[in-house]
Design a protein around this motif. Structure first.
Motif, PDB file in Angstrom:
ATOM      1  N   ARG A   3     -21.704   0.443   5.828  1.00 62.62           N
ATOM      2  CA  ARG A   3     -21.479   0.671   4.395  1.00 62.62           C
ATOM      3  C   ARG A   3     -20.807   2.005   4.089  1.00 62.62           C
ATOM      4  NH1 ARG A   3     -23.810  -3.096   1.038  1.00 62.62           N
ATOM      5  NH2 ARG A   3     -25.250  -4.558   2.021  1.00 62.62           N
ATOM      6  N   TYR A   4     -20.501   2.792   5.098  1.00 62.62           N
ATOM      7  CA  TYR A   4     -19.790   4.056   4.871  1.00 62.62           C
ATOM      8  C   TYR A   4     -18.727   4.217   5.939  1.00 62.62           C
ATOM      9  CZ  TYR A   4     -18.574   8.980   5.044  1.00 62.62           C
ATOM     10  OH  TYR A   4     -17.866  10.147   5.089  1.00 62.62           O
ATOM     11  N   SER A   5     -17.552   4.664   5.522  1.00 60.09           N
ATOM     12  CA  SER A   5     -16.489   4.921   6.484  1.00 60.09           C
ATOM     13  C   SER A   5     -15.511   5.938   5.891  1.00 60.09           C
ATOM     14  CB  SER A   5     -15.750   3.622   6.842  1.00 60.09           C
ATOM     15  OG  SER A   5     -14.808   3.848   7.884  1.00 60.09           O
ATOM     16  N   GLU A  14     -12.870   8.692   1.567  1.00 57.39           N
ATOM     17  CA  GLU A  14     -14.101   8.087   2.033  1.00 57.39           C
ATOM     18  C   GLU A  14     -14.293   6.775   1.268  1.00 57.39           C
ATOM     19  OE1 GLU A  14     -17.380  11.266   2.813  1.00 57.39           O
ATOM     20  OE2 GLU A  14     -16.000  12.098   1.307  1.00 57.39           O
ATOM     21  N   VAL A  16     -17.301   3.616   0.420  1.00 57.42           N
ATOM     22  CA  VAL A  16     -18.679   3.128   0.523  1.00 57.42           C
ATOM     23  C   VAL A  16     -18.737   1.691   0.014  1.00 57.42           C
ATOM     24  CG1 VAL A  16     -19.830   5.361   0.405  1.00 57.42           C
ATOM     25  CG2 VAL A  16     -19.259   4.169  -1.726  1.00 57.42           C
ATOM     26  N   VAL A  51     -26.546   5.273   1.135  1.00 61.32           N
ATOM     27  CA  VAL A  51     -25.140   5.206   1.521  1.00 61.32           C
ATOM     28  C   VAL A  51     -24.362   6.376   0.913  1.00 61.32           C
ATOM     29  CG1 VAL A  51     -23.024   3.835   1.364  1.00 61.32           C
ATOM     30  CG2 VAL A  51     -25.218   2.700   1.781  1.00 61.32           C
ATOM     31  N   GLN A  54     -24.167   9.870   2.446  1.00 58.50           N
ATOM     32  CA  GLN A  54     -23.283  10.171   3.580  1.00 58.50           C
ATOM     33  C   GLN A  54     -21.946  10.768   3.163  1.00 58.50           C
ATOM     34  OE1 GLN A  54     -23.385   6.987   6.779  1.00 58.50           O
ATOM     35  NE2 GLN A  54     -24.400   5.852   5.129  1.00 58.50           N
ATOM     36  N   VAL A  55     -21.653  10.737   1.875  1.00 63.08           N
ATOM     37  CA  VAL A  55     -20.366  11.227   1.385  1.00 63.08           C
ATOM     38  C   VAL A  55     -20.289  12.737   1.535  1.00 63.08           C
ATOM     39  CG1 VAL A  55     -18.885  11.447  -0.649  1.00 63.08           C
ATOM     40  CG2 VAL A  55     -20.103   9.293  -0.205  1.00 63.08           C
ATOM     41  N   VAL A 231     -15.740  -0.747   6.745  1.00 69.34           N
ATOM     42  CA  VAL A 231     -16.994  -1.198   6.144  1.00 69.34           C
ATOM     43  C   VAL A 231     -17.020  -2.725   6.134  1.00 69.34           C
ATOM     44  CG1 VAL A 231     -17.308   0.851   4.705  1.00 69.34           C
ATOM     45  CG2 VAL A 231     -16.008  -1.098   3.809  1.00 69.34           C
TER      46      VAL A 231
END
Length: 232
Positions: A3-5, A14, A16, A51, A54-55, A231
């Motif tokens: 769910r994060y990349s 980024e 999500v 999620v 993580q940003v 994601v």
């Protein structure tokens, strides 16, 4: 599910993948992404907060997708998105939105502008061929004029690799998308649980004759697989 990349090439940002209540339209013949949903707002928020945690803000740009449209996210999640933008120095925020919710966009833009954040909204148009879009894909966009379709939005998604599409139709869709939108995201159809299936000959034509023309275009994202953004 990831769910994060981080997207590091075109338009670095980024991204999500959050979870909402489910797509309000939910009738597109090619889509089963709407299955990523829950009616429990508290559970959705707990997942989404993790999620969003993580940003990092490394590029100052964040894309938020949720297998539907932003109004299908719970209000606490939207609040958290805004707070993350403030805390991490996000200056450009990308959301996704179905045509159905287009009238909610001015308020969204105004809200985030107060936080110093510019909102860019992407919509799944899939094709500018009205008959194919509405009679085959069941998109629920009753408008035919590309300029009118584009007016509420900044970016669009196109879907290729389906029976009935041709090399010429795919070229025309990309050209139309670039004419009326800031950015175009091309998705190739993948096998899933929906009613429509990929046409491998159409995909071959795309890969051979169209992909080379646009793969380096900075305004065109191309997802040969639906997880190419990292994601899904």
């Amino acid at each position: 599910m990831i769910r994060y990349s981080v997207i590091e090439e075109k338009n670095p940002r980024e991204i999500v993948l959050l979870r909402g209540f489910g797509c309000s339209w939910g009738r597109c013949a090619f889509c089963d992404y709407h299955l990523d949903r829950s009616a429990d707002a508290a559970e959705n928020y707990a997942l989404n907060a993790g999620v969003l945690g993580q940003v990092t803000g490394q590029y100052g740009r964040l894309e938020v997708i949720n297998s539907g449209s932003f109004p299908e996210l719970d209000e606490k999640t939207i609040d958290r998105v805004e707070q993350v933008c403030r805390d991490k120095g996000i200056h450009t925020l990308h959301f996704e939105c179905h045509w159905l919710h287009r009238r909610a966009l001015p308020a969204l833009r105004e809200r985030f502008a107060k936080a110093g954040v510019q909102v860019k909204v992407k919509s799944g148009i899939e094709t500018f061929d009205w008959a194919f879009r509405e009679n085959v894909l069941h998109k629920g966009i009753g408008v035919r004029d590309p300029a009118e379709i584009a007016a509420p939005f900044d970016e669009c998604c196109l879907l290729f690799g389906l029976t009935g599409q041709t090399e010429d139709s795919m070229r025309q869709d990309i050209q139309t998308g670039l004419q009326y939108f800031e950015r175009v995201c091309v998705n190739l159809m993948v096998e899933n649980s929906a009613a429509l299936h990929p046409d491998w000959e159409v995909e071959r034509l795309f890969r051979k004759n169209i992909y080379p023309l646009y793969c380096d275009n900075p305004r065109v994202d191309i997802l040969l697989e639906n997880t190419d953004f990292g994601v899904g």
